[in-house]
Design a protein around this motif. Structure first.
Motif, PDB file in Angstrom:
ATOM      1  N   ARG A  15       0.960  -1.201   0.118  1.00 29.27           N
ATOM      2  CA  ARG A  15      -0.003  -0.004   0.084  1.00 29.27           C
ATOM      3  C   ARG A  15       1.027   1.181   0.057  1.00 29.27           C
ATOM      4  N   THR A  16       0.478   2.413  -0.541  1.00 25.92           N
ATOM      5  CA  THR A  16       1.187   3.678  -0.600  1.00 25.92           C
ATOM      6  C   THR A  16       0.523   4.580   0.204  1.00 25.92           C
ATOM      7  N   GLY A  17       1.049   5.838   0.440  1.00 25.05           N
ATOM      8  CA  GLY A  17       0.332   6.596   1.122  1.00 25.05           C
ATOM      9  C   GLY A  17      -0.735   7.562   0.408  1.00 25.05           C
ATOM     10  N   LEU A  52      -4.242  15.979 -17.318  1.00 24.48           N
ATOM     11  CA  LEU A  52      -3.882  15.042 -16.061  1.00 24.48           C
ATOM     12  C   LEU A  52      -2.726  15.830 -15.272  1.00 24.48           C
ATOM     13  N   ARG A  53      -2.004  16.572 -15.796  1.00 26.83           N
ATOM     14  CA  ARG A  53      -0.929  17.665 -15.212  1.00 26.83           C
ATOM     15  C   ARG A  53      -1.378  18.490 -14.373  1.00 26.83           C
ATOM     16  N   ASP A 158       1.952  11.275   1.374  1.00 26.81           N
ATOM     17  CA  ASP A 158       1.126  11.431  -0.052  1.00 26.81           C
ATOM     18  C   ASP A 158       1.961  12.139  -1.017  1.00 26.81           C
ATOM     19  N   ALA A 159       2.480  13.372  -0.559  1.00 24.06           N
ATOM     20  CA  ALA A 159       3.342  14.342  -1.265  1.00 24.06           C
ATOM     21  C   ALA A 159       4.549  13.750  -2.080  1.00 24.06           C
ATOM     22  N   ALA A 165       5.001   9.376  -8.588  1.00 22.12           N
ATOM     23  CA  ALA A 165       4.191   8.909  -9.510  1.00 22.12           C
ATOM     24  C   ALA A 165       4.045   9.855 -10.780  1.00 22.12           C
ATOM     25  N   THR A 166       4.097  10.985 -10.539  1.00 21.56           N
ATOM     26  CA  THR A 166       3.909  12.007 -11.824  1.00 21.56           C
ATOM     27  C   THR A 166       5.681  12.069 -12.292  1.00 21.56           C
TER      28      THR A 166
END
Length: 191
Positions: A15-17, A52-53, A158-159, A165-166
């Motif tokens: 799992r991720t944040g 998306l960006r 999360d940040a 991810a991006t």
């Protein structure tokens, strides 16, 4: 391309944040029937990428805002040295800096057009700001910021996860080359 679910196999990972989202690896069947894979035609890929960006930039600004709000709430309720932490000038300055970075990230995210470099820059700025604000919010919580009982550590995870991810830094190179050209070649043939 659109790939039907039957042509893919997934395997759960850690799992991720990102809100507890379950991350999965995906494998595509090598001999997938033609009906399960459809090539999209007449899709404006640049416009879709820009949307998306902008969305990623808005999410990053949201993470920054939530982290700044959590830091401000914690500092207002936590008492030390005879009053709330917000009585301390350094704490007030940190909270103001967090709010400022958040406002700039949000304004940048919402104010971009469809230009690939502009949306990439907005996403990159917002992701970096989210990490900076979340790290400062964690510091505002002191040692408690590292505990999972407080949201500060989750906002930082999360940040960082969103920026990974991006892949904002890797995406910048081709966009910049498209804007300014490939640049001069070195005499030794290396670029």
């Amino acid at each position: 391309m659109l790939v039907e679910r039957e042509a893919m196999t997934t395997r759960p990972l850690d799992r991720t944040g990102l809100g507890g989202a379950l991350t999965r690896s995906v494998r595509f069947a090598e001999a997938a029937p033609a009906a399960t894979v459809r090539r999209l035609r007449d899709v404006d890929v640049a416009a879709a990428r820009a949307r998306l960006r902008r969305g990623a930039a808005a999410v990053a600004a949201g993470i920054a805002g939530a982290a700044a709000d959590a830091a401000a709430a914690y500092a207002a309720e936590r008492h030390q040295f005879g009053g709330p932490l917000t009585n301390l000038p350094t704490v007030r300055q940190s909270l103001l800096d967090q709010a400022t970075r958040t406002a700039v990230a949000l304004t940048t995210a919402l104010g971009t057009d469809d230009g690939s470099v502009q949306t990439l820059a907005a996403m990159r700025h917002a992701c970096d700001a989210a990490i900076e604000v979340a790290a400062a919010a964690l510091q505002s919580h002191g040692g408690y910021g590292y505990l999972t009982e407080y949201p500060a550590e989750r906002y930082l995870r999360d940040a960082v996860s969103l920026r990974a991810a991006t892949d904002t830094h890797a995406a910048a190179a081709p966009a910049f080359r498209a804007l300014v050209g490939p640049g001069p070649r070195r005499e030794d043939g290396m670029s």
